[in-house]
Write a protein that holds these residues in place. Structure first.
Motif, PDB file in Angstrom:
ATOM      1  N   ARG A 192     -67.157 -23.401  -4.556  1.00 29.90           N
ATOM      2  CA  ARG A 192     -66.585 -22.083  -4.297  1.00 29.90           C
ATOM      3  C   ARG A 192     -67.054 -21.110  -5.377  1.00 29.90           C
ATOM      4  O   ARG A 192     -66.937 -21.381  -6.564  1.00 29.90           O
ATOM      5  CB  ARG A 192     -65.068 -22.162  -4.281  1.00 29.90           C
ATOM      6  CG  ARG A 192     -64.398 -20.919  -3.681  1.00 29.90           C
ATOM      7  CD  ARG A 192     -62.904 -21.124  -3.547  1.00 29.90           C
ATOM      8  NE  ARG A 192     -62.586 -22.244  -2.678  1.00 29.90           N
ATOM      9  CZ  ARG A 192     -62.574 -22.183  -1.338  1.00 29.90           C
ATOM     10  NH1 ARG A 192     -62.866 -21.038  -0.725  1.00 29.90           N
ATOM     11  NH2 ARG A 192     -62.264 -23.239  -0.632  1.00 29.90           N
ATOM     12  N   ASP A 195     -66.456 -15.052  -5.586  1.00 28.15           N
ATOM     13  CA  ASP A 195     -65.837 -14.246  -4.527  1.00 28.15           C
ATOM     14  C   ASP A 195     -65.004 -15.082  -3.567  1.00 28.15           C
ATOM     15  O   ASP A 195     -64.480 -14.572  -2.576  1.00 28.15           O
ATOM     16  CB  ASP A 195     -66.909 -13.488  -3.746  1.00 28.15           C
ATOM     17  CG  ASP A 195     -67.943 -14.434  -3.129  1.00 28.15           C
ATOM     18  OD1 ASP A 195     -67.876 -15.662  -3.411  1.00 28.15           O
ATOM     19  OD2 ASP A 195     -68.831 -13.951  -2.392  1.00 28.15           O
ATOM     20  N   GLY A 196     -64.881 -16.380  -3.821  1.00 28.48           N
ATOM     21  CA  GLY A 196     -64.073 -17.243  -2.969  1.00 28.48           C
ATOM     22  C   GLY A 196     -64.835 -17.931  -1.859  1.00 28.48           C
ATOM     23  O   GLY A 196     -64.306 -18.840  -1.217  1.00 28.48           O
TER      24      GLY A 196
END
Length: 516
Positions: A192, A195-196
């Motif tokens: 991940r 920014d996710g």
């Protein structure tokens, strides 16, 4: 009157310390600060000795005065002289003894892991893994291209060669960090991101490799990265060859490893020695040598020894001086007085010899700095080496070492015969021979006997080729022992060519001409 009042009233009625005690402490603190300045003790000793002795004594007096201060304050404010005297005696004893036992305990912890198995061992290894040699430059053949890599492969140094040539084991391996031909594997993972979102990541892992050394009988030995020790030169010239290759498997019956018990990891991830052990003096960073044996697929430590050269605080504890620089008049600096600690030795040669019976001993000099032992029996071999045709290449390093050692021994002997003169002439004409020979501080008879070879020396100097620097430097040193009237007939012809102006014999001739 003061003896009958309460401790709280007594505390309010008395000052913390009498003026003379305060003045004494201030004087001792001032003298100690002066003594800590480099060179001040030396200066004090030069000024009629007494000022220097006062500076040396001040830190010890301050140390024990501070130790006695709590007992003095108890007696002063509680009115109990017995309690104060007891505290003073206890604290002074602790101040005198604790530095010794604390430093001794710290040093003993460094030796706590040492173990010694039964010797001699019934286990007879046929292969060893050794640590990377620290002084690898003295065992590395600079003719080999990989020797100039940022991280060159490890050479087979002193212990490695003795195990092979004298111990007759099958092979020695050493971890190889050289990048040439290194293999790696890449692994793709999903991680991940900031920014996710999930992002594809590639992790690269370099696979470990080992440099393997073993002996083979061949008609002619290949050039190796490792320089051959002087005592084994004759064996290699005779066809008992050191063979080097790289393997991916770690196969060794015995693992010899080094570690530094005082190393601490810094913020940058690097390990560095932390020699800050209170009240102890460590001469050099201790090194722990571990010998582990392979039993049923597991490495089992058989012997652990730590090399430690240190000293710990004396009893009673006090301050003295140590040299910290200077010339004929040394600079003296403050230091805790110490006595030798029960030093521990750790020598891999001795440990392997005692445990397995292999006849290995530390060499007196590394291969680059030693000459091979020679005798008159080597003349035919040296003659044969010099008469071979090597094309545009150079004589292999080990054969060159034998030739250079034989010629140097004859030159230093001072009794050259005609066979020696002709052999040296052959070496000058053989451009494939490029090793340095002993040409300085020779007997005067040697220089006189070599005068007929002056034309050959200048011809050899004029032959400028890659890898010839050592031979040219040797000849330059030799020519410096001849007067100008002997060398001018040959140097004038050589130096007329402008391309030879950079040669040492030419610019020295030019300098002599201008200074006349």
């Amino acid at each position: 009157m003061l003896d009958r009042i309460s401790p709280s009233d007594r505390f309010n009625a008395l000052s913390l310390v009498p003026p003379f005690v305060g003045i004494s402490f201030l004087a001792l603190i001032g003298l100690t600060l002066i003594a800590l300045i480099p060179g001040m003790i030396t200066l004090g000793l030069l000024l009629f000795i007494l000022p220097g002795q006062i500076l040396i004594a001040a830190p010890t007096l301050l140390y024990y005065s501070l130790a006695a201060l709590p007992g003095y304050l108890l007696a002063r404010f509680l009115g109990s002289n017995l309690l104060g005297a007891t505290v003073v005696a206890a604290v002074l004893a602790a101040a005198a003894l604790l530095p010794h036992y604390r430093s001794q305990s710290q040093l003993e912890k460094l030796l706590a892991t040492d173990i010694t198995g039964p010797v001699p061992s019934s286990f007879q290894p046929r292969s060893f893994e050794l640590p990377y040699p620290e002084q690898d430059n003295y065992w590395t053949n600079w003719r080999q291209p990989e020797s100039h890599d940022p991280t060159p492969p490890p050479p087979c140094a002193d212990l490695c060669q003795q195990l092979l040539f004298k111990g007759h084991i099958d092979h020695v391996i050493i971890r190889d960090h050289n990048a040439r031909g290194a293999r790696m594997i890449s692994t793709e993972t999903q991680k991940r991101g900031p920014d996710g979102s999930m992002q594809r990541m590639v992790e690269v892992t370099w696979l470990p490799r080992w440099r393997r050394f073993h002996l083979e009988h061949r008609e002619s030995c290949p050039e190796t990265l490792s320089l051959i020790a002087a005592e084994f030169v004759h064996e290699v010239v005779g066809g008992r060859c050191l063979i080097e290759d790289t393997v991916d498997q770690r196969e060794a019956d015995v693992l010899v490893s080094l570690s530094k018990p005082l190393d601490v990891q810094g913020a940058d991830g690097q390990f560095r020695p932390d020699l800050n052990i209170a009240f102890a003096n460590i001469e050099s960073a201790p090194i722990t040598i571990t010998i582990a044996e392979q039993h049923d697929g597991n490495l089992v430590p058989a012997e652990i020894r730590t090399a430690l050269h240190a000293s710990n605080a004396r009893v009673p504890f006090y301050f003295t001086t140590r040299r910290c620089g200077g010339g004929e008049i040394p600079n003296l600096c403050l230091a805790a007085a110490t006595e030798p600690f029960a030093n521990s030795r750790a020598d891999p040669f001795e440990m392997i010899n005692r445990r397995y019976g292999f006849p290995v001993v530390p060499g007196s000099k590394p291969a680059r700095l030693s000459s091979a032992p020679t005798s008159e029996n080597d003349r035919a071999t040296v003659n044969a080496i010099l008469r071979q045709d090597y094309g545009t290449g150079l004589i292999p390093t080990t054969q060159s070492k034998l030739v250079a050692s034989f010629l140097s021994a004859r030159l230093k002997n001072g009794q050259l015969n005609q066979d020696d003169i002709e052999l040296i002439r052959l070496a000058l004409k053989q451009h494939a021979f490029a090793a340095s020979i002993e040409t300085d501080k020779l007997p005067s008879d040697t220089y006189q006997a070599l005068k007929p070879l002056l034309p050959d020396m200048f011809k050899r100097i004029a032959h400028s080729a890659k890898g010839q620097q050592e031979m040219v430097q040797s000849l330059n040193v030799m020519l410096g022992h001849y007067p100008a009237e002997d060398t001018n007939p040959y140097s004038s012809a050589l130096c007329q060519d402008s391309k030879n102006a950079r040669l040492r014999v030419c610019y020295q001739r030019e300098f002599r001409t201008r200074t006349k």
